[in-house]
Design a protein around this motif. Structure first.
Motif, PDB file in Angstrom:
ATOM      1  N   LEU A 148     -23.667   0.448 -63.509  1.00  0.00           N
ATOM      2  CA  LEU A 148     -24.579  -1.217 -64.133  1.00  0.00           C
ATOM      3  C   LEU A 148     -25.749  -0.750 -65.283  1.00  0.00           C
ATOM      4  CD1 LEU A 148     -25.228  -3.410 -61.877  1.00  0.00           C
ATOM      5  CD2 LEU A 148     -23.824  -3.466 -63.358  1.00  0.00           C
ATOM      6  N   MET A 149     -25.790   1.462 -65.889  1.00  0.00           N
ATOM      7  CA  MET A 149     -26.006   2.137 -66.361  1.00  0.00           C
ATOM      8  C   MET A 149     -24.985   2.474 -67.671  1.00  0.00           C
ATOM      9  SD  MET A 149     -29.365   4.533 -65.170  1.00  0.00           S
ATOM     10  CE  MET A 149     -30.111   5.308 -66.705  1.00  0.00           C
ATOM     11  N   LEU A 150     -25.522   2.674 -68.721  1.00  0.00           N
ATOM     12  CA  LEU A 150     -24.682   3.269 -69.580  1.00  0.00           C
ATOM     13  C   LEU A 150     -25.373   4.764 -69.302  1.00  0.00           C
ATOM     14  CD1 LEU A 150     -25.098   0.581 -72.896  1.00  0.00           C
ATOM     15  CD2 LEU A 150     -23.340   1.086 -71.102  1.00  0.00           C
ATOM     16  N   ARG A 164     -20.349   3.384 -75.556  1.00  0.00           N
ATOM     17  CA  ARG A 164     -20.397   2.636 -74.249  1.00  0.00           C
ATOM     18  C   ARG A 164     -19.613   3.239 -73.002  1.00  0.00           C
ATOM     19  NH1 ARG A 164     -14.560   0.894 -76.857  1.00  0.00           N
ATOM     20  NH2 ARG A 164     -13.950   2.067 -77.402  1.00  0.00           N
ATOM     21  N   LEU A 165     -19.602   4.701 -72.589  1.00  0.00           N
ATOM     22  CA  LEU A 165     -19.851   4.994 -71.716  1.00  0.00           C
ATOM     23  C   LEU A 165     -20.378   4.704 -70.345  1.00  0.00           C
ATOM     24  CD1 LEU A 165     -17.613   6.885 -70.465  1.00  0.00           C
ATOM     25  CD2 LEU A 165     -19.039   8.726 -71.029  1.00  0.00           C
ATOM     26  N   VAL A 198     -25.759   7.092 -72.265  1.00  0.00           N
ATOM     27  CA  VAL A 198     -26.682   7.210 -73.275  1.00  0.00           C
ATOM     28  C   VAL A 198     -28.331   7.154 -72.692  1.00  0.00           C
ATOM     29  CG1 VAL A 198     -25.112   7.608 -74.570  1.00  0.00           C
ATOM     30  CG2 VAL A 198     -26.232   5.107 -74.092  1.00  0.00           C
ATOM     31  N   GLN A 199     -28.222   5.896 -71.229  1.00  0.00           N
ATOM     32  CA  GLN A 199     -29.626   5.549 -71.194  1.00  0.00           C
ATOM     33  C   GLN A 199     -30.425   6.497 -70.157  1.00  0.00           C
ATOM     34  OE1 GLN A 199     -28.635   1.774 -69.738  1.00  0.00           O
ATOM     35  NE2 GLN A 199     -30.122   0.493 -70.726  1.00  0.00           N
TER      36      GLN A 199
END
Lengths: 298, 172
Positions: free
Chosen positions: B64-66, B23-24, B68-69
């Motif tokens: 607006l981006m995790l 969730r970071l 992990v992504q």
């Protein structure tokens, strides 16, 4: 940490998405571009138990010209759609609307299917989809269906998509037959890239004699969903798109809209702007049609 | 307990492998985990543009981006746009010379946004520049100095291309 905890699953195929949705139901949320979902999660207005990330699925990306129209896979980035020559040549109305979708930074992540799925009543992509009679493919485990954009939106941010369905592609049909085509897109917002207070889209086809053979006129931001103004389209067909025809269109718009007042604009302002923008997009489309060679795209 | 993942990614040319909560956000990852506080956080919900970074060369709002992504990606933050420790990027020089910043809070987002924009639009009009930074909020300059800086930077970058390009003959 902004968002509430969630399980995170990176899907490699549409099958994995639909299986995940079938197993988790409403607890699961698909994340595509995340440009709306991530802030909602940060404010904890959304607390999905499971996030299914579809960004790595090749089958969900791409823009193709088919016999029936232009197919945009759901996870295609808005910025890629804006750069696409297929969309520039075949879907000029969408090409005109895309620069108004958010900002460059959000278009680099935001997807075409994500905007369709969200169904913001002021959003540009659902408006163009409504103007062009788009068809939406929804897939769930063991089944798929194709829905018309008309009826897909049931209210603000409410669609006919079932919780276990994934939007995989959107087909924008091409207008068939001869005739000179033209398109127009305009919107009024507080600043460029903000949500539209009112947005209008039109696509028309006129014969060699200058008579309007087909018209599509749609509005966004003035109702719970984007919608077509069939009375305005009827008022254009068979005319030379002259001043009397445009007066009839303005009357039709006046009858068709029932806007709400909010923080950004009063209902009466929205009504006036809607009439002005519809006239402008039709004039823009008519000008373009007059300069087009017959049989040109779109 | 929130789920954790191991991610590898490159930031400003340095490879990192870190264990992070799913969730970071990418913004918090850059600032808190890597200590790269040049990326600023204003609104944290995608309105102000201060947290803009380049992900594989494309401007993205890192709030607006995790994180992990971003696994497998090549990230450039404002700390990474200058060619060396002793030189500024031509865009940064143009900002300094044109009073393109006062408090400096929006500057990292302005710079990263404009790096991508000027790469894709080497000869922009004033209107193009204003549209390009429409997603970046500045509360000091009234934008005039920023727009001037961007137009000036476009000229400087073109000059740089001429001397460094194959036709210029004088590559270092």
């Amino acid at each position: 940490m902004k968002a509430a905890p969630f399980e995170y699953f990176v899907a490699d195929s549409i099958d994995e998405v639909t299986t995940g949705l079938a197993d988790s139901g409403e607890e699961a949320t698909i994340i595509a571009g995340g440009q709306t979902l991530v802030p909602l999660m940060a404010m904890r207005l959304a607390r999905p138990a499971l996030l299914i990330d579809v960004n790595g699925i090749g089958d969900l990306q791409g823009i193709d010209l088919l016999a029936g129209g232009v197919r945009i896979k759901a996870c295609t980035r808005q910025s890629d759609a804006l750069k696409s020559t297929i969309i520039g040549e075949r879907l000029p109305l969408l090409a005109k609307a895309l620069p108004y979708v958010g900002h460059a930074q959000t278009r680099n992540r935001g997807t075409v299917g994500g905007s369709i799925a969200l169904g913001d009543p002021a959003a540009e992509i659902p408006l163009v989809a409504t103007a062009l009679d788009a068809r939406i493919t929804l897939v769930k485990k063991g089944n798929s269906r194709e829905l018309s954009i008309h009826g897909f939106y049931q209210g603000p941010m409410m669609t006919s998509r079932e919780p276990d369905e994934c939007i995989t592609e959107i087909l924008f049909p091409q207008w068939q037959g001869e005739g000179r085509r033209g398109t127009g897109f305009q919107e009024v917002s507080l600043r460029h890239g903000d949500f539209a207070i009112v947005a209008a889209a039109a696509q028309i086809s006129v014969g060699e004699d200058g008579v309007c053979a087909r018209a599509s006129v749609a509005l966004g931001g003035v109702s719970g969903t984007p919608f077509r103004i069939s009375a305005a389209e009827d008022a254009l067909r068979g005319t030379m798109i002259d001043d009397p025809a445009l007066r009839a269109v303005a009357n039709a718009v006046d009858q068709a809209v029932d806007p709400q007042s909010d923080l950004h604009a009063s209902a009466s302002y929205r009504r006036r702007v809607a009439k002005v923008l519809v006239e402008r997009v039709i004039r823009e489309a008519a000008r373009e049609a007059a300069n087009h060679a017959a049989g040109d795209a779109p | 307990m929130s789920e954790k993942r191991r991610v590898s990614l490159a930031v400003n040319g340095t490879a990192y492998e870190e264990t992070i909560e799913t969730r970071l956000t990418l913004a918090d990852f850059l600032r808190h985990q890597l200590g790269l506080t040049g990326t600023h956080l204003g609104c944290e919900h995608g309105v102000c543009g201060a947290c803009t970074v380049l992900v594989d060369g494309y401007s993205v709002r890192s709030c607006l981006m995790l994180a992990v992504q971003a696994g497998g990606s090549d990230i450039t933050t404002v700390e990474g746009i200058a060619p060396s420790k002793d030189e500024l990027h031509p865009l940064q020089e143009a900002f300094r010379d044109n009073h393109g910043l006062q408090c400096g809070f929006c500057t990292p987002g302005m710079l990263t946004t404009l790096v991508e924009f000027l790469r894709d639009n080497p000869s922009p009009t004033e209107r193009d520049v204003r549209e390009a930074i429409s997603g970046n909020l500045c509360r000091c300059t009234g934008y005039q100095g920023i727009v001037d800086a961007a137009l000036d930077a476009a000229q400087r970058l073109k000059g740089q291309d001429r001397t460094a390009g194959p036709d210029g003959g004088e590559s270092p």
